[in-house]
Design an enzyme around this catalytic site. Structure first.
Site, mmCIF file in Angstrom:
data_model
loop_
_atom_site.group_PDB
_atom_site.id
_atom_site.type_symbol
_atom_site.label_atom_id
_atom_site.label_comp_id
_atom_site.label_asym_id
_atom_site.label_seq_id
_atom_site.Cartn_x
_atom_site.Cartn_y
_atom_site.Cartn_z
ATOM 1 N N ALA A 9 0.884 -1.219 0.007
ATOM 2 C CA ALA A 9 0.105 0.054 -0.002
ATOM 3 C C ALA A 9 0.944 1.233 0.132
ATOM 4 O O ALA A 9 1.749 1.302 1.099
ATOM 5 C CB ALA A 9 -0.820 0.007 1.271
ATOM 6 N N MET A 10 0.679 2.149 -1.020
ATOM 7 C CA MET A 10 1.470 3.360 -1.209
ATOM 8 C C MET A 10 0.588 4.396 -0.998
ATOM 9 O O MET A 10 -0.227 4.680 -1.814
ATOM 10 C CB MET A 10 2.356 3.506 -2.361
ATOM 11 C CG MET A 10 3.191 2.340 -2.675
ATOM 12 S SD MET A 10 4.357 2.502 -4.079
ATOM 13 C CE MET A 10 5.323 3.524 -3.749
ATOM 14 N N ASP A 15 6.784 7.049 4.535
ATOM 15 C CA ASP A 15 6.972 5.845 5.095
ATOM 16 C C ASP A 15 6.625 4.683 4.192
ATOM 17 O O ASP A 15 7.165 3.651 4.001
ATOM 18 C CB ASP A 15 6.031 5.668 6.090
ATOM 19 C CG ASP A 15 6.251 6.715 7.480
ATOM 20 O OD1 ASP A 15 7.707 6.753 7.626
ATOM 21 O OD2 ASP A 15 5.546 7.509 7.811
ATOM 22 N N CYS A 99 -10.672 2.903 8.939
ATOM 23 C CA CYS A 99 -9.912 2.755 7.828
ATOM 24 C C CYS A 99 -9.133 1.512 7.832
ATOM 25 O O CYS A 99 -9.143 0.721 6.786
ATOM 26 C CB CYS A 99 -9.501 3.944 7.246
ATOM 27 S SG CYS A 99 -8.643 3.953 5.668
ATOM 28 N N CYS A 196 -8.508 12.915 6.912
ATOM 29 C CA CYS A 196 -8.187 13.024 5.623
ATOM 30 C C CYS A 196 -9.486 13.692 4.723
ATOM 31 O O CYS A 196 -9.453 14.201 3.595
ATOM 32 C CB CYS A 196 -7.632 11.808 4.912
ATOM 33 S SG CYS A 196 -8.899 10.488 4.948
#
Length: 375
Positions: A9-10, A15, A99, A196
């Protein structure tokens, strides 16, 4: 090994970019993926449009294949809708926890299975360790200041043997230094701090007002005297002190009760916020094993909050009650409460976690103890 296929997951941050590089160094066959989660406006965090572009550029620099998965419907259903519903019910939501629970370690893992990947990786500052019984457990990251094990507590009963979190072994400074050495543009990118899908310009109140009715409420003291009004009872939380519009005075007043149905907010002195324990619902236990009553635990009640010593009072399949070693500040209903312990070699690991259950105003936080399912 090159025969281990990893779906990484990007998010577009430093990180996750470095996590991909570390996995490559281990010889894994890595494919990057960015989850498109929020379809509305966003100016921060993993939901903003710039994050997808940053992730794509980082993947190109590292020479890995990159895809974008649209999970916006799942995000609305599992994160945004509950966020609104919790406010309507007077609870304090944890959208990042939800999430992780439903998107990063459920929907993404399911997609990885369909596509034939062996493991899923993320850039979280946490670790997966194995205890003496062979259980895979979520452990705190090496960088205590950046540790994210608190928001990962819902995955403790998942198949953690297939989860990789390579930057959990590094401090943030080392992560940034590695990114700089690799020439990644994310090396100096600031960390995301906010929810977000709430923009700075719009704010929480405007976001919720578009999706639910907000109701004014009386603000009363503990003796029932009316002190003022608030525009939206749904935006008030236990422990709140500022933003109530009350005249200043010598005595500090905090929110000690929120009754959405009755449209009342009760404020009182700080001692009215102190209780002996907290009741939890929606509990998930590490490996599915409830802790035995009497087990001593370290408890964290916010993402970067202080750790409180406590004892497990009762534990059921999806509920628990926790007794503080000494009286502590009450936990707002809906807030995540995470229980930590130590392995034989001293690594601090997540043993379970749930949400603070709604009470009846009892300052101990245990007012509904007998009504919890499974307790």
């Amino acid at each position: 090994r090159a025969d281990v296929r990893v779906l990484a997951a990007m998010s577009g941050g430093v990180d996750s970019s470095v996590a991909v590089a570390l996995l490559q160094e281990r010889g894994h066959d890595v494919v990057g993926v960015t989850m498109r989660l929020w379809g509305g406006p966003s100016d921060t965090g993993c939901c903003s449009a710039t994050e997808v572009a940053d992730a794509r550029r980082a993947a190109a620099q590292l020479g890995v294949e990159h895809h974008v998965f649209d999970f916006s419907e799942e995000f609305d259903r599992h994160v945004v809708d509950p966020y609104v519903a919790d406010h309507a019910a007077g609870r304090t939501p944890n959208p990042c926890v939800e999430c992780n629970r439903h998107l990063k370690f459920d929907a993404l893992v399911q997609r990885a299975d369909v596509l034939g990947f062996d493991a899923v990786a993320t850039g979280h500052h946490a670790r997966i360790v194995t205890d003496a019984d062979g259980r895979h457990l979520v452990a705190r990251g090496v960088d205590v200041a950046k540790d994210q094990s608190y928001v990962l507590h819902p995955i403790v009963d998942s198949d953690l043997g297939r989860v990789l979190m390579p930057v959990g072994e590094m401090t943030k400074d080392r992560v940034r230094a590695r990114a700089a050495a690799l020439g990644l543009r994310t090396a100096t990118k600031p960390d995301s701090q906010d929810v977000c899908f709430i923009t700075r310009a719009e704010g929480r109140a405007a976001f919720l007002a578009e999706r639910m009715a907000l109701h004014p409420a009386d603000i009363r003291d503990v003796d029932g005297r009316t002190l003022g009004r608030t525009d939206a009872v749904e935006l008030v939380t236990i422990g709140q002190r500022r933003g109530l519009g009350l005249a200043g005075g010598a005595d500090r007043r905090f929110v000690v009760d929120v009754d959405v149905a009755a449209r009342t907010v009760t404020v009182g002195p700080p001692e009215r916020l102190v209780g002996d324990g907290v009741a939890l619902d929606q509990v998930r236990w590490a490996g599915g094993r409830p802790l035995a009553p009497g087990t001593e635990v370290a408890v964290q009640c916010s993402a970067h909050g202080e750790v409180r010593p406590a004892t497990v009072d009762t534990a059921g399949a999806a509920s628990a009650t926790i007794r503080w070693r000494s009286p502590q500040r009450r936990v707002a209903p809906g807030q995540s409460v995470v229980l930590f312990g130590q392995t034989a070699d001293g690594v601090e690991v997540v043993l379970g976690g749930g949400t603070s259950a709604p009470g009846d105003g009892d300052p101990s936080g245990l007012g509904e103890l007998q009504q919890l399912p499974g307790s």
